[in-house]
Design an enzyme around this catalytic site. Structure first.
Site, PDB file in Angstrom:
ATOM      1  N   TRP A 102       0.845  -1.212   0.000  1.00 35.34           N
ATOM      2  CA  TRP A 102       0.000   0.000   0.000  1.00 35.34           C
ATOM      3  C   TRP A 102       0.866   1.241   0.000  1.00 35.34           C
ATOM      4  CZ3 TRP A 102      -4.233  -1.341  -1.925  1.00 35.34           C
ATOM      5  CH2 TRP A 102      -4.899  -2.506  -1.528  1.00 35.34           C
ATOM      6  N   ASP A 114      -1.480   6.787   6.388  1.00 39.32           N
ATOM      7  CA  ASP A 114      -2.525   5.851   5.960  1.00 39.32           C
ATOM      8  C   ASP A 114      -2.773   4.922   7.147  1.00 39.32           C
ATOM      9  OD1 ASP A 114      -4.084   3.829   4.923  1.00 39.32           O
ATOM     10  OD2 ASP A 114      -2.754   3.350   3.243  1.00 39.32           O
ATOM     11  N   LYS A 133     -11.823  -1.633   7.054  1.00 46.57           N
ATOM     12  CA  LYS A 133     -10.930  -2.469   7.860  1.00 46.57           C
ATOM     13  C   LYS A 133     -11.273  -2.409   9.348  1.00 46.57           C
ATOM     14  CE  LYS A 133      -8.531  -3.271   4.098  1.00 46.57           C
ATOM     15  NZ  LYS A 133      -7.552  -2.309   3.600  1.00 46.57           N
TER      16      LYS A 133
HETATM   17  C1  LIG Z   1      -6.930  -1.908   2.301  1.00 42.57           C
HETATM   18  C2  LIG Z   1      -5.906  -0.848   2.366  1.00 42.57           C
HETATM   19  C3  LIG Z   1      -5.788   0.141   1.370  1.00 42.57           C
HETATM   20  C4  LIG Z   1      -6.680   0.160   0.151  1.00 42.57           C
HETATM   21  O1  LIG Z   1      -7.942   0.571   0.517  1.00 42.57           O
HETATM   22  P1  LIG Z   1      -9.095   0.813  -0.580  1.00 42.57           P
HETATM   23  O2  LIG Z   1     -10.157   1.436   0.276  1.00 42.57           O
HETATM   24  O3  LIG Z   1      -9.451  -0.516  -1.129  1.00 42.57           O
HETATM   25  O4  LIG Z   1      -8.581   1.729  -1.615  1.00 42.57           O
HETATM   26  C5  LIG Z   1      -4.824   1.104   1.529  1.00 42.57           C
HETATM   27  N1  LIG Z   1      -4.010   1.116   2.593  1.00 42.57           N
HETATM   28  C6  LIG Z   1      -4.078   0.186   3.567  1.00 42.57           C
HETATM   29  C7  LIG Z   1      -3.143   0.250   4.728  1.00 42.57           C
HETATM   30  C8  LIG Z   1      -5.034  -0.827   3.483  1.00 42.57           C
HETATM   31  O5  LIG Z   1      -5.118  -1.753   4.444  1.00 42.57           O
END
Ligand SMILES: *Cc1c(COP(=O)(O)O)cnc(C)c1O
Length: 356
Positions: free
Chosen positions: A100, A167, A191
């Site tokens: 990511w 993030d 998540k």
């Molecule tokens: C799942 C995830 C993403 C991607 O998320 P989307 O909402 O599918 O774009 C980005 N960063 C992390 C740390 C993730 O766990």
């Protein structure tokens, strides 16, 4: 009863599912579905206001930060963050600690000059790089707090001469953080917060409007902040379910209380992996994630057999990500300790079956 260890979209509390199901048929006694009410109705205004208040209260968001409910997922933020924070011709610094993070880097490079301060790619991201210098002429420093795919997590907030951008898709609301340390936090909801389709952004207002870019309104955080996330139709149902989930979290005692449960769940599973001769972890011990526990079979040939046993026991979502293999047990807030115990029991039985 299933035990859902899926990495995302993930488990939410059963009572949240029940309340959400009821609102689909009859929202708050209105005789209307939550799916058919206007995002400008007073009923929804009460929902989005409470959702924002709960985010502010649970995370202790300081004044001067906007809380935004957007669409597009964390992946959209990979592009939208540099659009809003990286001046034309400017530079930003990034830490490469996983897939990511590397995707965020790839998108940011389209917006300007990106300095990758360190990377653990050569070690298949089994650890989080620690030795690096954040350049003081960068507009911001971006890192991922929890690397969902590799099962590594950075608990200590880096000391930085420039605003931190993080993030937090897979560990927000799982442990206490100090929002004041961050210029911007973003998280895809699916998540730990709510259903897919919602993205949470918390941004320090002073950082906005300084890039010299003429952004389309839909990508401009200032537009969304000024409109209190109602610049256009927000993901109404996802915001409603996230609000229910945050109510649940508050009733449980908030983030400090859930963090203690998360510590116990992760410790219980890591201890079993270490004790059990058939499994081993992939991430280095110092950087092990509490949210996503990655482990592999000591002998590759037993992998399928363990997944079969898991399935029999109602333990689902355990197959590891294709870039790591083996198993991944995600232990998000709503996963009860009883599910972790059920997994540990299956691992012990599995080991026993090889001794006979
Ligand atoms: C799942 C995830 C993403 C991607 O998320 P989307 O909402 O599918 O774009 C980005 N960063 C992390 C740390 C993730 O766990």
């Amino acid at each position: 009863m299933k035990h859902n260890f899926g990495a995302g979209p993930c488990i939410l509390p059963q009572e949240v599912f029940a309340q959400a199901a009821e609102a689909v048929l009859n929202f708050n006694g209105t005789g209307l579905s939550i799916l058919e009410i206007s995002h400008r109705s007073k009923e929804f205004e009460a929902v989005i206001t409470e959702a924002e208040q709960l985010v502010r209260e649970l995370l202790k968001v300081p004044a001067g930060h906007s809380v935004l409910f957007l669409q597009g997922g964390a992946s959209q933020q990979f592009a939208q963050v540099p659009m809003n924070l990286l001046p034309e011709g400017g530079k930003a610094a990034y830490l490469d600690s996983g897939v990511w993070a590397s995707k965020a880097i790839k998108e940011a490079k389209k917006m300007g000059n990106i300095e990758v301060v360190a990377s653990s790619k050569d070690a298949n991201y089994t650890y989080i790089p620690k030795e690096y210098t954040i350049p003081s002429d960068a507009a911001y420093f971006h890192y991922t707090t929890n690397n969902t795919i590799y099962g590594t997590e950075l608990f200590e907030t880096p000391v930085s001469p420039v605003p931190l951008v993080s993030d937090m898709s897979s560990d927000i609301f799982s442990r206490v953080i100090d929002v004041a340390d961050f210029g911007l936090i973003y998280a895809g909801a699916q998540k730990n917060l709510g259903p897919a389709g919602l993205t949470l952004v918390i941004v320090e207002d002073d950082l906005l409007g300084k890039t010299g870019r003429n952004l389309p309104a839909i990508f401009d955080f200032k537009e969304h902040a000024a409109a209190h996330s109602l610049y256009h139709t927000p993901p109404v149902f996802s915001i409603y379910v996230a609000m229910l989930n945050l109510r649940w979290l508050k009733a449980k005692g908030g983030i400090a209380a859930i963090e203690q449960e998360n510590i116990v769940k992760a410790r219980t599973l890591y201890e079993e992996i270490e004790r059990n001769s058939l499994f081993k972890t992939t991430a280095v011990p110092a950087d092990r994630s509490r949210m996503n526990v990655n482990f592999v079979p000591a002998k590759p040939e037993v992998e399928a057999a363990f997944l079969d046993l898991a399935k029999e026991r109602g333990l689902v979502g355990l197959k590891g990500h294709r870039s790591v293999g083996g198993f991944r047990a995600s232990l998000y807030n709503a996963l009860p300790i009883t599910s972790v115990n059920a997994l540990v029991d299956a691992m012990q039985e599995f080991e026993e079956s090889f001794k006979q």
